[in-house]
Scaffold this motif. Structure first.
Motif, PDB file in Angstrom:
ATOM      1  N   LEU A 114       0.818  -1.215   0.000  1.00 50.50           N
ATOM      2  CA  LEU A 114       0.000   0.000   0.000  1.00 50.50           C
ATOM      3  C   LEU A 114       0.851   1.263   0.000  1.00 50.50           C
ATOM      4  CD1 LEU A 114      -2.848  -0.971   2.495  1.00 50.50           C
ATOM      5  CD2 LEU A 114      -3.005  -0.760   0.002  1.00 50.50           C
ATOM      6  N   ALA A 115       2.015   1.185   0.626  1.00 49.91           N
ATOM      7  CA  ALA A 115       2.926   2.332   0.696  1.00 49.91           C
ATOM      8  C   ALA A 115       3.789   2.461  -0.562  1.00 49.91           C
ATOM      9  CB  ALA A 115       3.816   2.209   1.926  1.00 49.91           C
ATOM     10  N   GLY A 116       3.591   1.549  -1.517  1.00 45.62           N
ATOM     11  CA  GLY A 116       4.379   1.599  -2.750  1.00 45.62           C
ATOM     12  C   GLY A 116       5.775   1.012  -2.590  1.00 45.62           C
ATOM     13  N   GLU A 117       5.997   0.254  -1.513  1.00 39.36           N
ATOM     14  CA  GLU A 117       7.308  -0.325  -1.216  1.00 39.36           C
ATOM     15  C   GLU A 117       7.374  -1.816  -1.505  1.00 39.36           C
ATOM     16  OE1 GLU A 117       9.977   1.473  -0.085  1.00 39.36           O
ATOM     17  OE2 GLU A 117       8.748   3.261  -0.383  1.00 39.36           O
ATOM     18  N   GLY A 118       6.357  -2.383  -2.088  1.00 36.97           N
ATOM     19  CA  GLY A 118       6.304  -3.824  -2.319  1.00 36.97           C
ATOM     20  C   GLY A 118       7.461  -4.349  -3.135  1.00 36.97           C
ATOM     21  N   ALA A 119       7.885  -3.601  -4.136  1.00 32.53           N
ATOM     22  CA  ALA A 119       8.979  -4.052  -4.993  1.00 32.53           C
ATOM     23  C   ALA A 119      10.305  -4.102  -4.243  1.00 32.53           C
ATOM     24  CB  ALA A 119       9.099  -3.141  -6.205  1.00 32.53           C
ATOM     25  N   ARG A 120      10.409  -3.392  -3.139  1.00 35.59           N
ATOM     26  CA  ARG A 120      11.658  -3.349  -2.364  1.00 35.59           C
ATOM     27  C   ARG A 120      11.736  -4.424  -1.286  1.00 35.59           C
ATOM     28  NH1 ARG A 120      12.003   3.115  -1.662  1.00 35.59           N
ATOM     29  NH2 ARG A 120      12.575   3.568  -3.811  1.00 35.59           N
ATOM     30  N   LEU A 121      10.679  -5.190  -1.124  1.00 35.94           N
ATOM     31  CA  LEU A 121      10.689  -6.235  -0.105  1.00 35.94           C
ATOM     32  C   LEU A 121      11.695  -7.323  -0.473  1.00 35.94           C
ATOM     33  CD1 LEU A 121       6.874  -6.663   0.555  1.00 35.94           C
ATOM     34  CD2 LEU A 121       8.556  -5.675   2.109  1.00 35.94           C
ATOM     35  N   ASN A 122      12.457  -7.757   0.523  1.00 37.43           N
ATOM     36  CA  ASN A 122      13.371  -8.868   0.329  1.00 37.43           C
ATOM     37  C   ASN A 122      13.486  -9.637   1.648  1.00 37.43           C
ATOM     38  OD1 ASN A 122      15.462  -7.684   1.987  1.00 37.43           O
ATOM     39  ND2 ASN A 122      15.993  -6.380   0.251  1.00 37.43           N
ATOM     40  N   GLN A 123      14.154 -10.766   1.596  1.00 36.96           N
ATOM     41  CA  GLN A 123      14.246 -11.617   2.780  1.00 36.96           C
ATOM     42  C   GLN A 123      14.871 -10.898   3.966  1.00 36.96           C
ATOM     43  OE1 GLN A 123      15.474 -15.744   2.421  1.00 36.96           O
ATOM     44  NE2 GLN A 123      15.460 -15.458   0.191  1.00 36.96           N
ATOM     45  N   SER A 124      15.929 -10.154   3.731  1.00 33.66           N
ATOM     46  CA  SER A 124      16.607  -9.477   4.838  1.00 33.66           C
ATOM     47  C   SER A 124      15.701  -8.453   5.503  1.00 33.66           C
ATOM     48  CB  SER A 124      17.886  -8.797   4.341  1.00 33.66           C
ATOM     49  OG  SER A 124      18.804  -9.770   3.905  1.00 33.66           O
ATOM     50  N   ARG A 125      15.043  -7.640   4.700  1.00 34.44           N
ATOM     51  CA  ARG A 125      14.171  -6.601   5.252  1.00 34.44           C
ATOM     52  C   ARG A 125      13.034  -7.239   6.061  1.00 34.44           C
ATOM     53  NH1 ARG A 125      16.160  -2.667   6.309  1.00 34.44           N
ATOM     54  NH2 ARG A 125      15.220  -3.082   8.277  1.00 34.44           N
ATOM     55  N   ILE A 126      12.436  -8.285   5.535  1.00 37.99           N
ATOM     56  CA  ILE A 126      11.339  -8.967   6.229  1.00 37.99           C
ATOM     57  C   ILE A 126      11.843  -9.616   7.521  1.00 37.99           C
ATOM     58  CG2 ILE A 126       9.675 -10.861   6.075  1.00 37.99           C
ATOM     59  CD1 ILE A 126       9.583 -10.230   2.991  1.00 37.99           C
ATOM     60  N   ALA A 127      13.000 -10.270   7.456  1.00 35.12           N
ATOM     61  CA  ALA A 127      13.555 -10.932   8.639  1.00 35.12           C
ATOM     62  C   ALA A 127      13.820  -9.932   9.757  1.00 35.12           C
ATOM     63  CB  ALA A 127      14.837 -11.664   8.272  1.00 35.12           C
ATOM     64  N   ILE A 128      14.325  -8.769   9.417  1.00 38.58           N
ATOM     65  CA  ILE A 128      14.635  -7.743  10.412  1.00 38.58           C
ATOM     66  C   ILE A 128      13.351  -7.114  10.947  1.00 38.58           C
ATOM     67  CG2 ILE A 128      15.689  -5.461  10.723  1.00 38.58           C
ATOM     68  CD1 ILE A 128      17.837  -6.472   8.612  1.00 38.58           C
ATOM     69  N   ASP A 129      12.460  -6.699  10.044  1.00 40.81           N
ATOM     70  CA  ASP A 129      11.258  -5.962  10.443  1.00 40.81           C
ATOM     71  C   ASP A 129      10.186  -6.829  11.098  1.00 40.81           C
ATOM     72  OD1 ASP A 129      12.465  -3.704   9.424  1.00 40.81           O
ATOM     73  OD2 ASP A 129      11.252  -3.633   7.589  1.00 40.81           O
ATOM     74  N   VAL A 130      10.022  -8.052  10.639  1.00 35.81           N
ATOM     75  CA  VAL A 130       8.930  -8.896  11.132  1.00 35.81           C
ATOM     76  C   VAL A 130       9.400  -9.918  12.170  1.00 35.81           C
ATOM     77  CG1 VAL A 130       7.112 -10.539  10.479  1.00 35.81           C
ATOM     78  CG2 VAL A 130       7.664  -8.624   8.965  1.00 35.81           C
ATOM     79  N   PHE A 131      10.553 -10.521  11.926  1.00 35.28           N
ATOM     80  CA  PHE A 131      10.991 -11.619  12.769  1.00 35.28           C
ATOM     81  C   PHE A 131      12.094 -11.240  13.759  1.00 35.28           C
ATOM     82  CE2 PHE A 131       9.386 -13.667   8.828  1.00 35.28           C
ATOM     83  CZ  PHE A 131       8.217 -14.163   9.389  1.00 35.28           C
ATOM     84  N   GLY A 132      12.408  -9.961  13.843  1.00 34.06           N
ATOM     85  CA  GLY A 132      13.344  -9.481  14.854  1.00 34.06           C
ATOM     86  C   GLY A 132      14.790  -9.910  14.658  1.00 34.06           C
ATOM     87  N   ARG A 133      15.158 -10.299  13.446  1.00 33.96           N
ATOM     88  CA  ARG A 133      16.555 -10.653  13.199  1.00 33.96           C
ATOM     89  C   ARG A 133      17.383  -9.362  13.168  1.00 33.96           C
ATOM     90  NH1 ARG A 133      14.101 -14.998  14.012  1.00 33.96           N
ATOM     91  NH2 ARG A 133      14.788 -16.943  13.082  1.00 33.96           N
ATOM     92  N   ASN A 134      18.689  -9.500  13.351  1.00 32.56           N
ATOM     93  CA  ASN A 134      19.535  -8.304  13.343  1.00 32.56           C
ATOM     94  C   ASN A 134      20.053  -8.011  11.940  1.00 32.56           C
ATOM     95  OD1 ASN A 134      21.847  -9.917  12.927  1.00 32.56           O
ATOM     96  ND2 ASN A 134      22.157 -10.157  15.121  1.00 32.56           N
ATOM     97  N   GLU A 135      20.801  -6.937  11.813  1.00 30.96           N
ATOM     98  CA  GLU A 135      21.287  -6.470  10.505  1.00 30.96           C
ATOM     99  C   GLU A 135      22.236  -7.457   9.824  1.00 30.96           C
ATOM    100  OE1 GLU A 135      20.275  -3.683   8.885  1.00 30.96           O
ATOM    101  OE2 GLU A 135      18.916  -3.168  10.527  1.00 30.96           O
ATOM    102  N   THR A 136      22.756  -8.417  10.557  1.00 30.31           N
ATOM    103  CA  THR A 136      23.666  -9.399   9.960  1.00 30.31           C
ATOM    104  C   THR A 136      22.922 -10.627   9.435  1.00 30.31           C
ATOM    105  OG1 THR A 136      24.085 -10.481  12.083  1.00 30.31           O
ATOM    106  CG2 THR A 136      25.573  -8.666  11.457  1.00 30.31           C
ATOM    107  N   PHE A 137      21.606 -10.547   9.353  1.00 33.31           N
ATOM    108  CA  PHE A 137      20.801 -11.675   8.882  1.00 33.31           C
ATOM    109  C   PHE A 137      21.318 -12.161   7.533  1.00 33.31           C
ATOM    110  CE2 PHE A 137      17.348 -13.219   6.179  1.00 33.31           C
ATOM    111  CZ  PHE A 137      16.911 -14.293   6.942  1.00 33.31           C
TER     112      PHE A 137
END
Length: 152
Positions: free
Chosen positions: A57-80
């Motif tokens: 909805l924010a127009g960011e769908g094309a930028r989604l990737n595993q790292s971003r999802i892992a950090i934002d949703v699953f609480g992984r750190n930046e070294t994911f």
């Protein structure tokens, strides 16, 4: 039970920002899904779906990737590292299965459809077409009479 993609729908995925009314409808659909019996005990999947839809909805769908999802949703750190930790792929697969189950049961009459196409993390958001108007009652009666005659 196999899931058949909705063929008679209009895509409302966000090339441009949707109207406030459309966004409200989409968010209300997310709430219905989260409150459904299928998702009642699937908090993590509800959060994942909401995150993916909000990004779209924010127009960011094309930028989604595993790292971003892992950090934002699953609480992984930046070294994911997705080659070491498959949480995103596994949870996306589980979410696809839950969505199939939801639309085969509680959500079979829903007007707004979320799909997670294979190979993508951005959801496809669709709107079912309204069913055709029912024929007048006399036409329905005539059709029923013809069907009865054929069955004899």
């Amino acid at each position: 039970m196999t899931f058949q993609p909705v063929q008679d729908r209009t895509s409302i995925s966000c090339m441009a920002a949707p109207s406030p009314e459309r966004s409200a409808s989409i968010r209300a659909q997310l709430e219905r899904i989260a409150a459904s019996s299928v998702f009642a005990h699937a908090g993590r999947m509800s959060r994942l779906l909401a995150y993916l839809v909000d990004a779209e909805l924010a127009g960011e769908g094309a930028r989604l990737n595993q790292s971003r999802i892992a950090i934002d949703v699953f609480g992984r750190n930046e070294t994911f590292d997705p080659s070491v930790d498959s949480i995103v792929r596994v949870e996306i697969g589980r979410l696809r299965n839950k969505m199939r189950e939801y639309y085969a049961t509680d959500g079979r009459e829903d007007a707004i459809i979320f799909e997670l196409p294979r190979g993508r993390y951005s959801p496809s958001i669709g709107l079912k077409h309204a069913p055709l108007a029912r024929p007048p009652s006399d036409a329905l009666g005539a059709e029923t009479a013809v069907q009865r005659d054929r069955s004899r």
